[in-house]
Design an enzyme around this catalytic site. Sequence first.
Site, PDB file in Angstrom:
ATOM      1  N   TYR A  71       0.871  -1.177   0.000  1.00 23.91           N
ATOM      2  CA  TYR A  71       0.000   0.000   0.000  1.00 23.91           C
ATOM      3  C   TYR A  71       0.902   1.220   0.000  1.00 23.91           C
ATOM      4  O   TYR A  71       1.882   1.262   0.747  1.00 23.91           O
ATOM      5  CB  TYR A  71      -0.913   0.008   1.239  1.00 23.91           C
ATOM      6  CG  TYR A  71      -2.363  -0.077   0.835  1.00 23.91           C
ATOM      7  CD1 TYR A  71      -2.932   0.946   0.079  1.00 23.91           C
ATOM      8  CD2 TYR A  71      -3.149  -1.178   1.167  1.00 23.91           C
ATOM      9  CE1 TYR A  71      -4.256   0.866  -0.333  1.00 23.91           C
ATOM     10  CE2 TYR A  71      -4.466  -1.254   0.754  1.00 23.91           C
ATOM     11  CZ  TYR A  71      -5.013  -0.231   0.005  1.00 23.91           C
ATOM     12  OH  TYR A  71      -6.315  -0.315  -0.411  1.00 23.91           O
ATOM     13  N   GLU A  73      -0.396   4.833  -0.381  1.00 29.86           N
ATOM     14  CA  GLU A  73      -1.163   6.088  -0.507  1.00 29.86           C
ATOM     15  C   GLU A  73      -0.275   7.268  -0.186  1.00 29.86           C
ATOM     16  O   GLU A  73       0.558   7.203   0.712  1.00 29.86           O
ATOM     17  CB  GLU A  73      -2.343   6.083   0.475  1.00 29.86           C
ATOM     18  CG  GLU A  73      -3.559   5.361  -0.038  1.00 29.86           C
ATOM     19  CD  GLU A  73      -4.702   5.413   0.973  1.00 29.86           C
ATOM     20  OE1 GLU A  73      -4.828   6.421   1.678  1.00 29.86           O
ATOM     21  OE2 GLU A  73      -5.440   4.412   1.042  1.00 29.86           O
ATOM     22  N   ASP A 222      -6.435  15.220 -23.599  1.00 26.17           N
ATOM     23  CA  ASP A 222      -6.434  13.795 -23.280  1.00 26.17           C
ATOM     24  C   ASP A 222      -5.704  13.105 -24.434  1.00 26.17           C
ATOM     25  O   ASP A 222      -6.255  12.931 -25.516  1.00 26.17           O
ATOM     26  CB  ASP A 222      -7.874  13.300 -23.152  1.00 26.17           C
ATOM     27  CG  ASP A 222      -7.950  11.803 -22.866  1.00 26.17           C
ATOM     28  OD1 ASP A 222      -6.933  11.108 -23.066  1.00 26.17           O
ATOM     29  OD2 ASP A 222      -9.025  11.325 -22.465  1.00 26.17           O
ATOM     30  N   THR A 251      -3.234   7.483 -21.218  1.00 26.28           N
ATOM     31  CA  THR A 251      -3.039   6.100 -20.809  1.00 26.28           C
ATOM     32  C   THR A 251      -1.564   5.811 -21.045  1.00 26.28           C
ATOM     33  O   THR A 251      -0.859   6.579 -21.701  1.00 26.28           O
ATOM     34  CB  THR A 251      -3.852   5.109 -21.668  1.00 26.28           C
ATOM     35  OG1 THR A 251      -3.383   5.210 -23.019  1.00 26.28           O
ATOM     36  CG2 THR A 251      -5.345   5.405 -21.616  1.00 26.28           C
ATOM     37  N   LYS A 254      -1.413   2.379 -24.765  1.00 27.01           N
ATOM     38  CA  LYS A 254      -1.796   2.422 -26.181  1.00 27.01           C
ATOM     39  C   LYS A 254      -0.534   2.658 -27.018  1.00 27.01           C
ATOM     40  O   LYS A 254       0.357   1.836 -26.954  1.00 27.01           O
ATOM     41  CB  LYS A 254      -2.904   3.456 -26.382  1.00 27.01           C
ATOM     42  CG  LYS A 254      -4.169   3.083 -25.571  1.00 27.01           C
ATOM     43  CD  LYS A 254      -5.322   4.046 -25.763  1.00 27.01           C
ATOM     44  CE  LYS A 254      -6.489   3.680 -24.839  1.00 27.01           C
ATOM     45  NZ  LYS A 254      -7.612   4.633 -24.946  1.00 27.01           N
ATOM     46  N   ARG A 260      -0.969  -1.385 -18.694  1.00 27.03           N
ATOM     47  CA  ARG A 260      -2.286  -0.739 -18.607  1.00 27.03           C
ATOM     48  C   ARG A 260      -2.248   0.252 -17.461  1.00 27.03           C
ATOM     49  O   ARG A 260      -1.989  -0.129 -16.318  1.00 27.03           O
ATOM     50  CB  ARG A 260      -3.391  -1.752 -18.299  1.00 27.03           C
ATOM     51  CG  ARG A 260      -3.502  -2.906 -19.244  1.00 27.03           C
ATOM     52  CD  ARG A 260      -4.881  -3.534 -19.152  1.00 27.03           C
ATOM     53  NE  ARG A 260      -5.822  -2.626 -19.756  1.00 27.03           N
ATOM     54  CZ  ARG A 260      -5.952  -2.462 -21.076  1.00 27.03           C
ATOM     55  NH1 ARG A 260      -5.215  -3.151 -21.917  1.00 27.03           N
ATOM     56  NH2 ARG A 260      -6.816  -1.601 -21.545  1.00 27.03           N
TER      57      ARG A 260
HETATM   58  C1  LIG Z   1      -8.654   4.847 -24.088  1.00 24.15           C
HETATM   59  C2  LIG Z   1      -9.072   6.205 -23.705  1.00 24.15           C
HETATM   60  C3  LIG Z   1      -9.377   6.524 -22.372  1.00 24.15           C
HETATM   61  C4  LIG Z   1      -9.566   5.465 -21.321  1.00 24.15           C
HETATM   62  O1  LIG Z   1      -8.498   4.775 -20.903  1.00 24.15           O
HETATM   63  P1  LIG Z   1      -8.728   3.596 -19.857  1.00 24.15           P
HETATM   64  O2  LIG Z   1      -7.346   3.256 -19.448  1.00 24.15           O
HETATM   65  O3  LIG Z   1      -9.447   2.513 -20.566  1.00 24.15           O
HETATM   66  O4  LIG Z   1      -9.529   4.163 -18.717  1.00 24.15           O
HETATM   67  C5  LIG Z   1      -9.639   7.837 -22.054  1.00 24.15           C
HETATM   68  N1  LIG Z   1      -9.633   8.806 -23.004  1.00 24.15           N
HETATM   69  C6  LIG Z   1      -9.381   8.524 -24.292  1.00 24.15           C
HETATM   70  C7  LIG Z   1      -9.382   9.628 -25.306  1.00 24.15           C
HETATM   71  C8  LIG Z   1      -9.092   7.224 -24.686  1.00 24.15           C
HETATM   72  O5  LIG Z   1      -8.868   6.940 -25.968  1.00 24.15           O
END
Ligand SMILES: *Cc1c(COP(=O)(O)O)cnc(C)c1O
Length: 458
Positions: A71, A73, A222, A251, A254, A260
């Site tokens: 943990y 935090e 994002d 993320t 990707k 992840r």
């Molecule tokens: C994939 C994605 C997310 C979400 O990511 P997670 O790890 O699945 O929560 C958020 N915003 C955009 C633009 C994405 O393509």
Amino acid sequence: MKAQTPTATASPETIAFRAALDVVGAALPEVADSIRQELADQRSHLKLIASENFASPAVLLAMGNWLSDKYAEGSPGHRFYAGCDNVDAIESRAVELAKSLFGAQHAYVQPHSGIDANLVAFWAVLTHRVEAPELERLNAKDVRDLSAEDWEGLRRKLGSQKMMGITVEPQTNLIDYDEVRKRAREERPLLLIAGYSSYPRRINFRTFREIADEVGATFMVDMAHFAGLVAGKVYTGDFEPVRHAHIVTTTTHKTLRGPRGGMVLCDAELAGTVDRGCPLVLGGPLPHIIAAKAVALHEASQPEFATYARRIVDNAAALAEALQSNGVTVVTGGSENHIVLVDVRPFGLTGRQGEAALRSAGVTLNRNVIPYDTNGSWYTSGLRLGTPAVTTLGMAAAEMQEIAAIIAGVLRATAPTKTTSGKPSLANYTLDEPARSQAEGRARDLLGRFPLYPEIEL
Ligand SMILES: *Cc1c(COP(=O)(O)O)cnc(C)c1O
């Protein structure tokens, strides 16, 4: 199941994964079997899911250990739990790598996912921008001292914000920056957000920032999908988000090719609030994932990663081109990133039928809405293709030609079945068997030449 003995020539990766699966299999054989079968599945299908990739064995192995038992935090040097020395070292290293890779003033590497990173960013921006005594109280206190009323105030504040989206221009399917400016002037948002998961083009973040400044909005990007293209310096100048946005979320799994997870990058001004994401809006950090993030961030700062990122984009452009030469309609007529969005309506199909037919022919991709889609987000009229994973395998322009031909062949050989009322079904279809097996053979042939994890023999 009997343990396999590693041979003298087995690679360290082979030895590591065989041993790990033997140990897991001794505890619960069917889970170990499914993990093995997942590798077989990913090795036998062309992965064109735009949000997926293949992380390195080092990234994968950094996740499977006792860091998971901790943990932690709080933030490095400021924990609510004892015994965090090693987690501090790992998290500090990940933060340092993220800051230098993206040129950010601050990095927060604890978010468990992209959505969690967005929650942290929303929290930070609301705290800074919304005038509310309950929020000021929240920030002045240590989170453990918050009362039920404090939490209720927070919940009301977060829940009362209005959200609205802007769609693309109907003729070109591109973002109309004048429209964004017009809407921003009308709505005067607190937060202007740019990002995408199926837009096949670059976004001019400099223009977005100018609009945000004009209307007094905080500008957030994002970059969940294209973080790898930013890390690999494909997106520079006006298209580089970290320099133009106040806060950036992403993320790590990707195009960035890590574990992840999620991450927030921001200006120093927002750092203190962002670092309180856990435990305010996130559960306890995942130290094993943070370790894997550090490994991935290090990999992404190597020169080879820049070459990789450039190839992702070149491959997507080549794939879009080749699909169009094969008579497939590509939304916006091309790609400037890792995504190609296909319109399957000319084949008389829904995205769902296209997705299922291709999967049966050895190609894994996902259906996706296209702009102004009349089939909804379940059936859809589109297919989203991405090049990050096949580029990790080493594929290039010639292979994109082959992939385009495989996809076009399957779509041409697929037809919707008729419902009882005589209308074409949105879900059921027939696929000509010789065409299917020919496509599958071609996909397997490509995968045979570009094997996944060639260093791992299970
Ligand atoms: C994939 C994605 C997310 C979400 O990511 P997670 O790890 O699945 O929560 C958020 N915003 C955009 C633009 C994405 O393509």
